[in-house]
Design a protein around this motif. Structure first.
Motif, PDB file in Angstrom:
ATOM      1  N   VAL A 204     -23.041  -1.452  -7.701  1.00 17.22           N
ATOM      2  CA  VAL A 204     -22.311  -0.210  -7.896  1.00 17.22           C
ATOM      3  C   VAL A 204     -20.832  -0.488  -7.661  1.00 17.22           C
ATOM      4  CG1 VAL A 204     -22.582   0.494  -5.468  1.00 17.22           C
ATOM      5  CG2 VAL A 204     -22.205   2.233  -7.239  1.00 17.22           C
ATOM      6  N   ASP A 205     -19.973   0.205  -8.381  1.00 14.70           N
ATOM      7  CA  ASP A 205     -18.536   0.027  -8.214  1.00 14.70           C
ATOM      8  C   ASP A 205     -18.075   0.586  -6.871  1.00 14.70           C
ATOM      9  OD1 ASP A 205     -15.817  -0.580  -9.649  1.00 14.70           O
ATOM     10  OD2 ASP A 205     -15.592   1.437  -8.807  1.00 14.70           O
ATOM     11  N   TYR A 206     -17.101  -0.061  -6.271  1.00 10.81           N
ATOM     12  CA  TYR A 206     -16.588   0.310  -4.953  1.00 10.81           C
ATOM     13  C   TYR A 206     -16.171   1.775  -4.889  1.00 10.81           C
ATOM     14  CZ  TYR A 206     -13.675   0.102  -0.716  1.00 10.81           C
ATOM     15  OH  TYR A 206     -13.118   0.322   0.513  1.00 10.81           O
ATOM     16  N   HIS A 207     -15.569   2.282  -5.978  1.00  6.99           N
ATOM     17  CA  HIS A 207     -15.039   3.643  -5.981  1.00  6.99           C
ATOM     18  C   HIS A 207     -16.038   4.674  -6.525  1.00  6.99           C
ATOM     19  CE1 HIS A 207     -11.063   2.168  -4.888  1.00  6.99           C
ATOM     20  NE2 HIS A 207     -11.149   1.268  -5.865  1.00  6.99           N
ATOM     21  N   SER A 208     -17.212   4.227  -6.953  1.00  6.06           N
ATOM     22  CA  SER A 208     -18.206   5.151  -7.488  1.00  6.06           C
ATOM     23  C   SER A 208     -18.814   5.999  -6.371  1.00  6.06           C
ATOM     24  CB  SER A 208     -19.322   4.377  -8.194  1.00  6.06           C
ATOM     25  OG  SER A 208     -18.818   3.672  -9.306  1.00  6.06           O
ATOM     26  N   PRO A 209     -19.302   7.193  -6.703  1.00  8.42           N
ATOM     27  CA  PRO A 209     -19.979   8.010  -5.682  1.00  8.42           C
ATOM     28  C   PRO A 209     -21.202   7.268  -5.135  1.00  8.42           C
ATOM     29  CG  PRO A 209     -19.472   9.312  -7.631  1.00  8.42           C
ATOM     30  CD  PRO A 209     -19.218   7.892  -8.001  1.00  8.42           C
ATOM     31  N   ALA A 210     -21.364   7.305  -3.843  1.00  7.48           N
ATOM     32  CA  ALA A 210     -22.520   6.635  -3.245  1.00  7.48           C
ATOM     33  C   ALA A 210     -23.820   7.250  -3.737  1.00  7.48           C
ATOM     34  CB  ALA A 210     -22.435   6.721  -1.722  1.00  7.48           C
ATOM     35  N   SER A 211     -23.773   8.538  -4.087  1.00  4.76           N
ATOM     36  CA  SER A 211     -24.981   9.208  -4.566  1.00  4.76           C
ATOM     37  C   SER A 211     -25.506   8.592  -5.861  1.00  4.76           C
ATOM     38  CB  SER A 211     -24.700  10.695  -4.779  1.00  4.76           C
ATOM     39  OG  SER A 211     -23.632  10.886  -5.702  1.00  4.76           O
ATOM     40  N   SER A 212     -24.616   7.948  -6.617  1.00  6.87           N
ATOM     41  CA  SER A 212     -25.057   7.313  -7.863  1.00  6.87           C
ATOM     42  C   SER A 212     -25.920   6.092  -7.594  1.00  6.87           C
ATOM     43  CB  SER A 212     -23.837   6.908  -8.704  1.00  6.87           C
ATOM     44  OG  SER A 212     -23.074   5.891  -8.055  1.00  6.87           O
ATOM     45  N   ALA A 213     -25.953   5.635  -6.350  1.00  3.93           N
ATOM     46  CA  ALA A 213     -26.725   4.438  -5.997  1.00  3.93           C
ATOM     47  C   ALA A 213     -28.077   4.770  -5.376  1.00  3.93           C
ATOM     48  CB  ALA A 213     -25.919   3.568  -5.027  1.00  3.93           C
ATOM     49  N   ILE A 214     -28.413   6.053  -5.256  1.00  7.12           N
ATOM     50  CA  ILE A 214     -29.672   6.423  -4.590  1.00  7.12           C
ATOM     51  C   ILE A 214     -30.875   5.792  -5.272  1.00  7.12           C
ATOM     52  CG2 ILE A 214     -31.220   8.331  -4.017  1.00  7.12           C
ATOM     53  CD1 ILE A 214     -28.770  10.065  -3.567  1.00  7.12           C
ATOM     54  N   GLY A 215     -30.915   5.870  -6.593  1.00  9.25           N
ATOM     55  CA  GLY A 215     -32.018   5.252  -7.325  1.00  9.25           C
ATOM     56  C   GLY A 215     -32.047   3.752  -7.150  1.00  9.25           C
ATOM     57  N   LEU A 216     -30.860   3.136  -7.118  1.00 15.43           N
ATOM     58  CA  LEU A 216     -30.773   1.686  -6.923  1.00 15.43           C
ATOM     59  C   LEU A 216     -31.239   1.293  -5.528  1.00 15.43           C
ATOM     60  CD1 LEU A 216     -27.297   0.950  -8.594  1.00 15.43           C
ATOM     61  CD2 LEU A 216     -29.582   0.625  -9.581  1.00 15.43           C
ATOM     62  N   ILE A 217     -30.922   2.133  -4.539  1.00  8.64           N
ATOM     63  CA  ILE A 217     -31.345   1.866  -3.159  1.00  8.64           C
ATOM     64  C   ILE A 217     -32.864   1.899  -3.064  1.00  8.64           C
ATOM     65  CG2 ILE A 217     -31.320   2.745  -0.792  1.00  8.64           C
ATOM     66  CD1 ILE A 217     -28.467   3.781  -1.370  1.00  8.64           C
ATOM     67  N   SER A 218     -33.479   2.892  -3.701  1.00  7.78           N
ATOM     68  CA  SER A 218     -34.942   2.993  -3.690  1.00  7.78           C
ATOM     69  C   SER A 218     -35.577   1.783  -4.352  1.00  7.78           C
ATOM     70  CB  SER A 218     -35.387   4.272  -4.410  1.00  7.78           C
ATOM     71  OG  SER A 218     -34.961   5.424  -3.709  1.00  7.78           O
ATOM     72  N   ARG A 219     -35.001   1.341  -5.467  1.00  8.62           N
ATOM     73  CA  ARG A 219     -35.544   0.175  -6.154  1.00  8.62           C
ATOM     74  C   ARG A 219     -35.347  -1.090  -5.320  1.00  8.62           C
ATOM     75  NH1 ARG A 219     -33.071  -1.347 -11.864  1.00  8.62           N
ATOM     76  NH2 ARG A 219     -31.615  -2.535 -10.563  1.00  8.62           N
ATOM     77  N   ALA A 228     -25.385  -4.385  -4.422  1.00  9.98           N
ATOM     78  CA  ALA A 228     -24.063  -4.982  -4.255  1.00  9.98           C
ATOM     79  C   ALA A 228     -22.977  -3.951  -4.539  1.00  9.98           C
ATOM     80  CB  ALA A 228     -23.910  -6.179  -5.185  1.00  9.98           C
ATOM     81  N   VAL A 229     -21.889  -4.023  -3.795  1.00  7.41           N
ATOM     82  CA  VAL A 229     -20.713  -3.189  -4.044  1.00  7.41           C
ATOM     83  C   VAL A 229     -19.609  -4.112  -4.545  1.00  7.41           C
ATOM     84  CG1 VAL A 229     -19.009  -1.620  -3.047  1.00  7.41           C
ATOM     85  CG2 VAL A 229     -21.382  -1.553  -2.238  1.00  7.41           C
ATOM     86  N   VAL A 230     -19.151  -3.888  -5.774  1.00  9.49           N
ATOM     87  CA  VAL A 230     -18.176  -4.781  -6.410  1.00  9.49           C
ATOM     88  C   VAL A 230     -16.949  -4.001  -6.837  1.00  9.49           C
ATOM     89  CG1 VAL A 230     -20.015  -6.317  -7.225  1.00  9.49           C
ATOM     90  CG2 VAL A 230     -19.203  -4.473  -8.702  1.00  9.49           C
ATOM     91  N   ASP A 231     -15.847  -4.725  -7.088  1.00 12.46           N
ATOM     92  CA  ASP A 231     -14.653  -4.086  -7.636  1.00 12.46           C
ATOM     93  C   ASP A 231     -14.688  -4.184  -9.151  1.00 12.46           C
ATOM     94  OD1 ASP A 231     -13.898  -6.666  -8.305  1.00 12.46           O
ATOM     95  OD2 ASP A 231     -12.272  -6.787  -6.840  1.00 12.46           O
ATOM     96  N   GLU A 232     -13.618  -3.734  -9.803  1.00 15.76           N
ATOM     97  CA  GLU A 232     -13.610  -3.711 -11.255  1.00 15.76           C
ATOM     98  C   GLU A 232     -13.644  -5.101 -11.874  1.00 15.76           C
ATOM     99  OE1 GLU A 232      -9.451  -3.460  -9.564  1.00 15.76           O
ATOM    100  OE2 GLU A 232     -11.367  -2.402  -9.285  1.00 15.76           O
ATOM    101  N   GLY A 233     -13.317  -6.129 -11.090  1.00 15.01           N
ATOM    102  CA  GLY A 233     -13.346  -7.495 -11.590  1.00 15.01           C
ATOM    103  C   GLY A 233     -14.641  -8.229 -11.304  1.00 15.01           C
ATOM    104  N   GLY A 234     -15.621  -7.519 -10.742  1.00 19.26           N
ATOM    105  CA  GLY A 234     -16.898  -8.143 -10.427  1.00 19.26           C
ATOM    106  C   GLY A 234     -16.900  -8.933  -9.134  1.00 19.26           C
ATOM    107  N   ILE A 235     -15.868  -8.746  -8.318  1.00 19.27           N
ATOM    108  CA  ILE A 235     -15.788  -9.425  -7.023  1.00 19.27           C
ATOM    109  C   ILE A 235     -16.654  -8.685  -6.008  1.00 19.27           C
ATOM    110  CG2 ILE A 235     -14.273 -10.174  -5.152  1.00 19.27           C
ATOM    111  CD1 ILE A 235     -13.858 -11.652  -7.780  1.00 19.27           C
TER     112      ILE A 235
END
Length: 394
Positions: A204-219, A228-235
């Motif tokens: 998930v992108d660093y600046h994205s809402p954490a709520s957008s990762a709920i499904g990813l967290i469950s998986r 993983a939390v990454v920046d726009e450059g994939g770091i």
């Protein structure tokens, strides 16, 4: 020489393991919450048992007692973050445990103590996370009954006089590591050369809402990995790990619903959430007319603490909102909890094994020199390598 590993049975890997603590499948989500807070384990086993007199007269008593799943705090947190549960968390907590049990089959599997090491590895590679194994009980039924009377929600898994423990991926990896020299030169090869880097992973992108990762967290919880939390450059910046969330309490739910992924990492980091971030969460809940969610969860937290005071160990205390502390024996991570554990494509298999075991994780992130995220290596990936080598010995 490595052929001697084929002689080992599941019972050999279970020596010294404590009996499971269990929860009935007929319990509620609130029961599971209280059970997790009163235990030093991150997971609680869920059992379905039929102890009717007619069935107990046959010769297969224990077949009527089955572990049907396992639960952790992450299951409860993700459940409370569902849209239908945001307005009334207390009502959601009164739901039956069936709403939490994973739809993925065979996450837990019963095996006999005489099952071989190969059979155990095969089951894990087929998707089993925990193998439920019968163990000998050194405690009498009467003493167990006294314990059952003391605790109504969480009990030792004693079924028709039989106790159980479970075997994890980490247990098998630790066992193989103790005999790692028998697999030479495989352990010294790089994870890239062995082809065990998984290039598809949750992020998930660093600046994205954490709520957008709920499904990813469950998986990630099901896959025993992380987000993983990454920046726009994939770091790679950090991670939102089920391991970390399992050490939080249910009040972290509002933070997930209101903060960005980057801010959530700081919220769940060691020491509990900063006070200014707690205020931000409260303000944003008010903006969304969800302030009652936080109040209800704090009340549930407070009530759970007082009702289960006798069940808590001397080292267990409730801390600031968003986190609860237990005995540190359940975690060996020596870094900040939101900091990702990483290796490189050229890292050797044995080095990555040791790294994962040292931090009590089932995975290690793989990055390049510039910290760009390449992929992830899991215990399952490692077991595939060992399974191929053991296959040649059969």
């Amino acid at each position: 020489m490595a052929v001697r590993l084929l002689c080992y049975e599941v019972a050999d890997l279970c020596l010294g393991k404590p009996p499971l603590r269990s929860l009935s499948a007929s319990a509620t989500v609130a029961d599971a919450l209280a059970a997790l807070k009163s235990s030093d384990d991150n997971y609680i086993s869920v059992w379905s048992c039929d102890h009717s007199s007619k069935r107990n007269n046959n010769n297969n008593n224990n077949q009527e007692c089955l572990c049907v799943g396992k639960l952790c705090m992450v299951d409860i947190i993700c459940y409370l973050c569902r849209d239908e549960n945001l307005m009334s968390p207390s009502l959601a907590l009164n739901s039956p445990l069936s709403v939490l049990l994973s739809n993925v089959k065979a996450l837990v599997r019963h095996v006999e103590p005489s099952s071989s090491l190969l059979e155990a590895i095969d089951l894990i590679l087929q998707g089993a996370q925990n193998l439920v194994v019968p163990i000998k009980s050194n405690i009498t039924i009467n003493s167990k009954r006294k314990q059952l009377q003391k605790s109504s929600s969480i009990t030792p898994t004693i079924h028709n006089g039989q106790e159980f423990c479970w075997l994890t991926q980490e247990d098998v990896i630790r066992f193989l590591l103790s005999s790692i020299g028998l697999f030479s030169p495989i352990p010294t090869l790089s994870i890239d050369a062995l082809g065990i880097i998984t290039h598809e992973f949750a992020f998930v992108d660093y600046h994205s809402p954490a709520s957008s990762a709920i499904g990813l967290i469950s998986r990630a919880l099901t896959d025993q990995t992380s987000v993983a939390v990454v920046d726009e450059g994939g770091i790679l910046i950090g991670e939102i790990s089920p391991f970390t969330l399992s050490c939080c309490d249910e009040t972290v739910g509002p933070a997930i619903m209101t903060l960005s992924a980057g801010d959530l990492m700081a919220y769940i980091d060691c020491g509990g959430p900063p006070e200014d971030m707690v205020r931000v969460v409260e303000e944003r809940l008010k903006e969304r007319n969800l302030e009652g969610m936080l109040e209800e969860l704090y009340n549930v937290n407070s009530n759970s603490s007082s009702e289960d005071e006798e069940l808590l160990s001397p080292t267990t205390t409730l801390s600031r909102p968003g986190r609860y502390s237990r005995s540190t024996s359940s975690s060996a991570r020596m870094v900040r909890r939101a900091e990702a554990i990483v290796c490189h494509p050229w890292s050797s298999l044995v080095a990555v094994m040791i790294q994962a075991i040292a931090h009590r994780l089932n995975y290690v992130w793989v990055i390049e020199e510039d910290c760009s995220l390449v992929g992830i290596v899991t215990f399952a990936n490692m077991l595939e390598v060992f399974r191929e080598n053991l296959e040649c010995m059969v």
